[in-house]
Enzyme design. Structure first.
Site, PDB file in Angstrom:
ATOM      1  N   ARG A  87      45.091  38.897  34.841  1.00  0.00           N
ATOM      2  CA  ARG A  87      43.726  39.038  34.335  1.00  0.00           C
ATOM      3  C   ARG A  87      43.749  39.706  32.967  1.00  0.00           C
ATOM      4  O   ARG A  87      44.439  40.689  32.757  1.00  0.00           O
ATOM      5  CB  ARG A  87      42.890  39.873  35.312  1.00  0.00           C
ATOM      6  CG  ARG A  87      41.464  40.099  34.833  1.00  0.00           C
ATOM      7  CD  ARG A  87      40.460  39.476  35.742  1.00  0.00           C
ATOM      8  NE  ARG A  87      39.113  39.596  35.226  1.00  0.00           N
ATOM      9  CZ  ARG A  87      38.089  40.012  35.931  1.00  0.00           C
ATOM     10  NH1 ARG A  87      38.256  40.345  37.194  1.00  0.00           N
ATOM     11  NH2 ARG A  87      36.901  40.060  35.407  1.00  0.00           N
ATOM     12  N   ARG A  97      38.762  33.054  36.073  1.00  0.00           N
ATOM     13  CA  ARG A  97      39.814  34.063  36.130  1.00  0.00           C
ATOM     14  C   ARG A  97      40.749  33.819  37.306  1.00  0.00           C
ATOM     15  O   ARG A  97      40.352  33.268  38.321  1.00  0.00           O
ATOM     16  CB  ARG A  97      39.236  35.460  36.209  1.00  0.00           C
ATOM     17  CG  ARG A  97      38.167  35.649  37.248  1.00  0.00           C
ATOM     18  CD  ARG A  97      37.202  36.727  36.749  1.00  0.00           C
ATOM     19  NE  ARG A  97      36.071  36.952  37.603  1.00  0.00           N
ATOM     20  CZ  ARG A  97      34.894  36.358  37.472  1.00  0.00           C
ATOM     21  NH1 ARG A  97      34.712  35.430  36.566  1.00  0.00           N
ATOM     22  NH2 ARG A  97      33.890  36.658  38.245  1.00  0.00           N
ATOM     23  N   ASP A 100      39.908  38.222  40.721  1.00  0.00           N
ATOM     24  CA  ASP A 100      38.825  39.188  40.569  1.00  0.00           C
ATOM     25  C   ASP A 100      38.769  39.976  41.870  1.00  0.00           C
ATOM     26  O   ASP A 100      38.722  39.386  42.953  1.00  0.00           O
ATOM     27  CB  ASP A 100      37.503  38.448  40.327  1.00  0.00           C
ATOM     28  CG  ASP A 100      36.349  39.399  40.056  1.00  0.00           C
ATOM     29  OD1 ASP A 100      36.565  40.433  39.398  1.00  0.00           O
ATOM     30  OD2 ASP A 100      35.225  39.101  40.493  1.00  0.00           O
ATOM     31  N   ASP A 102      36.640  43.073  43.683  1.00  0.00           N
ATOM     32  CA  ASP A 102      35.469  43.946  43.613  1.00  0.00           C
ATOM     33  C   ASP A 102      35.463  44.885  44.805  1.00  0.00           C
ATOM     34  O   ASP A 102      35.580  44.436  45.953  1.00  0.00           O
ATOM     35  CB  ASP A 102      34.167  43.129  43.629  1.00  0.00           C
ATOM     36  CG  ASP A 102      33.914  42.400  42.331  1.00  0.00           C
ATOM     37  OD1 ASP A 102      34.333  42.904  41.278  1.00  0.00           O
ATOM     38  OD2 ASP A 102      33.290  41.321  42.366  1.00  0.00           O
TER      39      ASP A 102
END
Length: 166
Positions: A87, A97, A100, A102
């Protein structure tokens, strides 16, 4: 699902996304003192992404953090893992991407800082988070909410399309 877990949402829409998420889950398991609880992989339509963005593969895992781990220290590890998977600093909001990650929740912790908001502020608005989360924790009530994940999912108005991958 107990209050000691951290929920992490995973997404990828560049490269071998299913393979990337499986490898990322293996790496995330190293951050957990108990076996990782994993959702299925889901192919999902991009949400709020640049036009022409490819579909995502999304999943959710529950990590049992080690004693002394904080939301901030776990977030730092997640950001380092994203970098390890290629990334780069974002140029465009929600651009495609490779990985990711989160942080959705960290136990019952709440945060509102420039670098971290807990629970994740948009998690309850996103089918690509709630659907896989409902697989592993349908009865979970996110901090600052009064409905379970399953209830939030049932009432979610969203045009997102999700397909469970084999």
């Amino acid at each position: 699902m107990n209050s000691e877990v951290a929920i992490v949402a995973l997404g990828s829409n560049v490269g071998d996304s299913p393979g990337i998420l499986r490898r990322a889950m293996e790496r995330l398991s190293e951050l957990s003192v108990r076996p990782l609880v994993r959702s299925s992989l889901w192919q999902t339509t991009p949400v709020d992404c640049p036009p022409g963005s490819p579909p995502f593969v999304n999943a959710v895992v529950a990590i049992t953090p080690a004693a002394g781990e904080t939301p901030e220290s776990l977030l730092a590890k997640l950001l380092a893992l994203e970098k390890e998977f290629g990334r780069r600093p974002k140029q465009v909001l929600n651009e495609p991407r490779r990985l990711d990650l989160d942080l959705i929740t960290f136990g019952n912790e709440s945060r509102l800082t420039p670098t971290l908001t807990l629970p994740h502020p948009r998690a309850v608005e996103r089918r690509f988070v709630l659907q896989p989360l409902s697989e592993i924790a349908p009865d979970l009530i996110l901090p600052n909410h009064n409905q379970s994940v399953a209830q939030l999912l049932a009432k979610l108005a969203s045009s997102e399309k999700l397909v469970r991958l084999p």
